[in-house]
Design an enzyme around this catalytic site. Structure first.
Site, short mmCIF file in Angstrom:
data_model
loop_
_atom_site.label_atom_id
_atom_site.label_comp_id
_atom_site.label_asym_id
_atom_site.label_seq_id
_atom_site.Cartn_x
_atom_site.Cartn_y
_atom_site.Cartn_z
N ASN A 97 -10.60 -2.94 -6.20
CA ASN A 97 -9.80 -2.04 -7.03
C ASN A 97 -10.41 -1.81 -8.42
O ASN A 97 -10.07 -0.84 -9.10
CB ASN A 97 -8.36 -2.57 -7.20
CG ASN A 97 -7.51 -2.42 -5.96
OD1 ASN A 97 -6.57 -3.18 -5.74
ND2 ASN A 97 -7.81 -1.44 -5.11
N ASP A 153 0.83 -1.21 0.00
CA ASP A 153 0.00 0.00 0.00
C ASP A 153 0.86 1.26 0.00
O ASP A 153 1.98 1.25 0.53
CB ASP A 153 -0.91 -0.03 1.25
CG ASP A 153 -2.11 0.89 1.09
OD1 ASP A 153 -2.30 1.46 0.01
OD2 ASP A 153 -2.85 1.05 2.08
C1 FPP Z 1 -1.81 0.07 -3.42
O1 FPP Z 1 -1.36 1.40 -3.40
C2 FPP Z 1 -1.26 -0.66 -4.57
C3 FPP Z 1 -1.99 -1.27 -5.54
C4 FPP Z 1 -3.46 -1.28 -5.55
C5 FPP Z 1 -1.36 -1.94 -6.68
C6 FPP Z 1 -0.10 -2.70 -6.39
C7 FPP Z 1 0.63 -2.94 -7.65
C8 FPP Z 1 1.97 -2.91 -7.80
C9 FPP Z 1 2.92 -2.72 -6.71
C10 FPP Z 1 2.57 -3.05 -9.16
C11 FPP Z 1 2.38 -4.35 -9.86
C12 FPP Z 1 2.69 -5.52 -9.06
C13 FPP Z 1 3.10 -6.71 -9.54
C14 FPP Z 1 3.13 -7.85 -8.61
C15 FPP Z 1 3.51 -6.95 -10.92
P1 FPP Z 1 -2.44 2.56 -3.53
O2 FPP Z 1 -2.62 2.86 -4.96
O3 FPP Z 1 -3.69 2.16 -2.83
O4 FPP Z 1 -1.74 3.74 -2.78
P2 FPP Z 1 -2.44 4.90 -1.92
O5 FPP Z 1 -3.09 4.23 -0.75
O6 FPP Z 1 -1.30 5.76 -1.52
O7 FPP Z 1 -3.42 5.59 -2.82
#
Ligand code: FPP
Length: 248
Positions: free
Chosen positions: A69, A21
């Site tokens: 998501n 996250d």
């Molecule tokens: C949460 O951060 C992250 C995600 C929903 C996506 C995670 C994806 C990756 C790290 C890249 C791809 C991964 C692989 C395994 C190929 P957020 O967007 O919720 O952050 P925030 O809470 O700061 O808005």
């Protein structure tokens, strides 16, 4: 501080689950678009997979995309799907080099066809590896998974194959996506949020939780080792008393 040297190699969790996250906030801090954070997050993924191979973690489950998501802005969802395809394609040789077997859990059929194909190809290419199993949770939610399991069991009851009183926890587990993996001993969530957000609700029943303020793109090997050291300093009682544990 160097945490690698503090790890007790005889007590490394065999399965670690991570809620990655903070990508969006990390990007905003850099004055960039949220998607930039996801791109940088891939570098953390690479480091943590390597770290697992180095310290002997056998299973790593990453919450890469939840059922919820899908409700994000379309641009971000599209960018995440493209990133998944390109990352899996680019990283597969590296997974092979490190002896990593790729697996996926979740409602995989809901992913774009390009994503499903790339995923399946990498799963096939890496199927012979056994050093680390990397499990990507994609279009995954625990309530979806448990509901599916219950549906399958009630179907068996309806067909008269089992009686309601014969339903056991083991039977429910048999129909979860994680049937082939041990439960995680440690769950890590980055970015200061203290929630489990529909992630492995059943499987985390006795896991230790580790929450850190560090945002996912900044969560690199040493932060991961720090989480393992924290885990190793805890007493896991599984409902017993501390006295009972020391006597056994
Ligand atoms: C949460 O951060 C992250 C995600 C929903 C996506 C995670 C994806 C990756 C790290 C890249 C791809 C991964 C692989 C395994 C190929 P957020 O967007 O919720 O952050 P925030 O809470 O700061 O808005």
């Amino acid at each position: 501080m160097d945490y690698l040297s503090q790890i007790n190699k005889t007590n490394v969790p065999q399965h670690i689950a991570i809620i990655m996250d903070g990508n969006g906030r990390w990007a905003k801090q850099q004055g960039e678009d949220r998607v930039f954070g996801h791109y940088e997050g891939v570098n953390s993924v690479r480091e943590i997979v390597e770290a697992c191979a180095e310290v002997g973690v056998k299973y790593l489950t990453l919450y890469a995309f939840s059922t919820e998501n899908w409700n994000r802005p379309k641009d971000e969802v599209d960018a995440l799907m493209e990133l998944l395809v390109s990352t899996i394609s680019l990283e597969t040789p590296n997974l092979n080099k490190n002896g990593v077997k790729l697996q996926a859990i979740g409602d995989i059929t809901s992913l774009p066809k390009s994503c499903q194909d790339e995923l399946q190809e990498s799963i096939n290419i890496t199927s012979g590896n056994s050093r680390v199993t990397l499990i990507l949770a994609l279009s995954y939610s625990s309530k979806w998974e448990i509901t599916n399991s219950v549906k399958q069991i009630t179907q068996q009851v309806k067909l008269g194959k089992i009686k309601p009183e014969e339903v056991t926890a083991e039977m429910i587990e048999k129909y979860l996506c994680t049937v082939n993996y041990p439960d995680p001993e440690l769950m890590i969530r980055t970015s200061g949020e203290h929630r489990i957000s529909n992630f492995l609700l059943w499987q985390l029943a006795y896991a230790e939780f580790y929450f850190t303020e560090v945002l996912w793109p900044d969560f690199r090997k040493n932060e991961f080792y720090k989480a393992i050291v924290s885990y190793q300093n805890r007493e896991r009682r599984f409902g017993l008393t501390s006295d009972q544990l020391t006597k056994n």
